[in-house]
Design an enzyme around this catalytic site. Structure first.
Site, PDB file in Angstrom:
ATOM      1  N   THR A 171       0.785  -1.231   0.046  1.00 43.03           N
ATOM      2  CA  THR A 171      -0.091   0.218   0.079  1.00 43.03           C
ATOM      3  C   THR A 171       0.959   1.278   0.142  1.00 43.03           C
ATOM      4  O   THR A 171       1.964   1.249   0.571  1.00 43.03           O
ATOM      5  CB  THR A 171      -0.853  -0.009   1.348  1.00 43.03           C
ATOM      6  OG1 THR A 171      -1.547  -1.356   1.565  1.00 43.03           O
ATOM      7  CG2 THR A 171      -1.705   1.146   1.120  1.00 43.03           C
ATOM      8  N   ARG A 199     -10.631  -9.769  -3.489  1.00 43.46           N
ATOM      9  CA  ARG A 199      -9.972  -9.712  -2.178  1.00 43.46           C
ATOM     10  C   ARG A 199      -9.692  -8.363  -1.881  1.00 43.46           C
ATOM     11  O   ARG A 199      -9.305  -7.307  -2.598  1.00 43.46           O
ATOM     12  CB  ARG A 199      -8.388 -10.488  -2.394  1.00 43.46           C
ATOM     13  CG  ARG A 199      -7.768 -10.588  -1.138  1.00 43.46           C
ATOM     14  CD  ARG A 199      -6.636  -9.283  -1.309  1.00 43.46           C
ATOM     15  NE  ARG A 199      -5.629  -9.456  -0.133  1.00 43.46           N
ATOM     16  CZ  ARG A 199      -4.615  -8.408   0.211  1.00 43.46           C
ATOM     17  NH1 ARG A 199      -4.876  -7.526  -0.662  1.00 43.46           N
ATOM     18  NH2 ARG A 199      -3.873  -8.582   1.334  1.00 43.46           N
ATOM     19  N   VAL A 200      -9.725  -7.941  -0.611  1.00 41.02           N
ATOM     20  CA  VAL A 200      -9.740  -6.759   0.010  1.00 41.02           C
ATOM     21  C   VAL A 200      -8.748  -6.893   1.230  1.00 41.02           C
ATOM     22  O   VAL A 200      -8.890  -7.660   2.057  1.00 41.02           O
ATOM     23  CB  VAL A 200     -11.092  -5.817   0.427  1.00 41.02           C
ATOM     24  CG1 VAL A 200     -10.706  -4.816   0.873  1.00 41.02           C
ATOM     25  CG2 VAL A 200     -12.093  -5.966  -0.698  1.00 41.02           C
ATOM     26  N   GLY A 201      -7.658  -6.187   1.444  1.00 40.66           N
ATOM     27  CA  GLY A 201      -6.752  -6.151   2.237  1.00 40.66           C
ATOM     28  C   GLY A 201      -6.809  -4.881   2.975  1.00 40.66           C
ATOM     29  O   GLY A 201      -7.336  -3.888   2.529  1.00 40.66           O
ATOM     30  N   ASP A 202      -5.778  -4.848   4.074  1.00 44.06           N
ATOM     31  CA  ASP A 202      -5.548  -3.776   4.912  1.00 44.06           C
ATOM     32  C   ASP A 202      -6.578  -3.095   5.855  1.00 44.06           C
ATOM     33  O   ASP A 202      -7.508  -3.007   5.713  1.00 44.06           O
ATOM     34  CB  ASP A 202      -5.015  -2.515   3.910  1.00 44.06           C
ATOM     35  CG  ASP A 202      -3.809  -3.124   3.080  1.00 44.06           C
ATOM     36  OD1 ASP A 202      -3.965  -2.551   2.015  1.00 44.06           O
ATOM     37  OD2 ASP A 202      -2.839  -3.609   3.510  1.00 44.06           O
TER      38      ASP A 202
END
Length: 275
Positions: A171, A199-202
């Site tokens: 990121t 997919r989603v992260g952070d």
């Protein structure tokens, strides 16, 4: 009494290869300088972090916007968030396509909808409704992103087993405090190469003093999941920190018109800005 404006930016904590090292340093310096020029002219921390992250999204050295990596289908799906400490407003988008500056779209969600996050098809439909500028996928895909994706396809292995996790991109982000004492932050990412579609992260981390919050978060990551990472923090009083446990993280900050920046552990350079 006015607060001393400060902005800190980062371009991702990972094993930045030598061929991207100089570009990464220049990129975060440009982003920090741009953001600070807004603060120095009385602009808000929200305006500063948005502008800084837009600079990083437009720079193909970083995994955001124009430099984003490809998912398992060879497509670009982007995530971003922006937060305004003045009124605790938040706007976020995830799994969006054909938008070069997701951080701008996240701010639009914050200011023009009653929602906190929009994702996927629904987010893109909203973008079309308000006539938010679209960017063809081909303009977001770099040659390096394609080569990296092709390696994953060739060996048919998972994202965690093919390469050391420190080789994965990361990121980008910015955090700032303006002269009125208001804080804001923003992040943007293309995720990790060959990620599952959707997919989603952070997630945000809220801590104590800048140095302690950063160190504790990284130590927790190391002990809990044996992971490495990096983060930037700024306190209400203008104290800041940039910490990472990966091999490299491009970062830059500006306070009192002094630009600080680095890439390698323990490294810190300074330049006087003429603004």
């Amino acid at each position: 009494m006015d607060t001393r404006p400060v902005i800190v930016v980062h371009g991702g904590a990972w094993a930045i290869p030598d061929d991207l090292a100089e570009r990464s340093k220049i990129g975060v310096k440009n982003a920090a300088t741009c953001g600070f020029s807004i603060l120095a002219n009385g602009g808000s921390s929200l305006q500063a972090v948005e502008a800084a992250v837009r600079i990083l999204e437009d720079d193909t050295a970083f995994d955001a916007g124009h430099g984003a990596v490809l998912n398992a289908d060879g497509d670009v799906e982007l995530d971003a968030i922006i937060m305004d400490g003045k009124n605790l407003a938040v706007g976020a988008v995830s799994c969006i396509k054909n938008i070069a500056n997701p951080v701008m779209f996240a701010r639009t969600v914050m200011e023009q909808t009653p929602h906190v996050m929009l994702t996927g098809t629904g987010a893109n439909k909203f973008a079309e409704k308000i006539k938010f500028e679209k960017t063809p996928t081909r303009e977001l895909v770099t040659e390096n992103a394609v080569k990296e994706w092709e390696q994953y396809q060739k060996y048919k292995q998972s994202v965690t087993s093919l390469f050391n996790t420190e080789r994965m991109h990361d990121t980008v982000g910015a955090v700032a405090i303006d002269s009125k004492g208001n804080t804001a932050c923003a992040t943007s990412t293309g995720g990790i190469t060959n990620k599952m579609v959707g997919r989603v992260g952070d997630s945000p981390i809220i801590g104590e003093t800048p140095e302690r919050a950063a160190d504790q978060a990284l130590e927790y990551m190391k002990n809990k999941v044996h992971g490495r990472g990096g983060l930037i923090v700024v306190s209400k009083s203008g104290e800041w920190a940039a910490r990472f446990t990966t091999k490299r993280m491009a970062w830059a900050s500006v306070e009192n018109r002094i630009l600080n920046y680095g890439l390698n552990p323990g490294e810190k350079f300074q330049e006087k800005l003429d603004l």
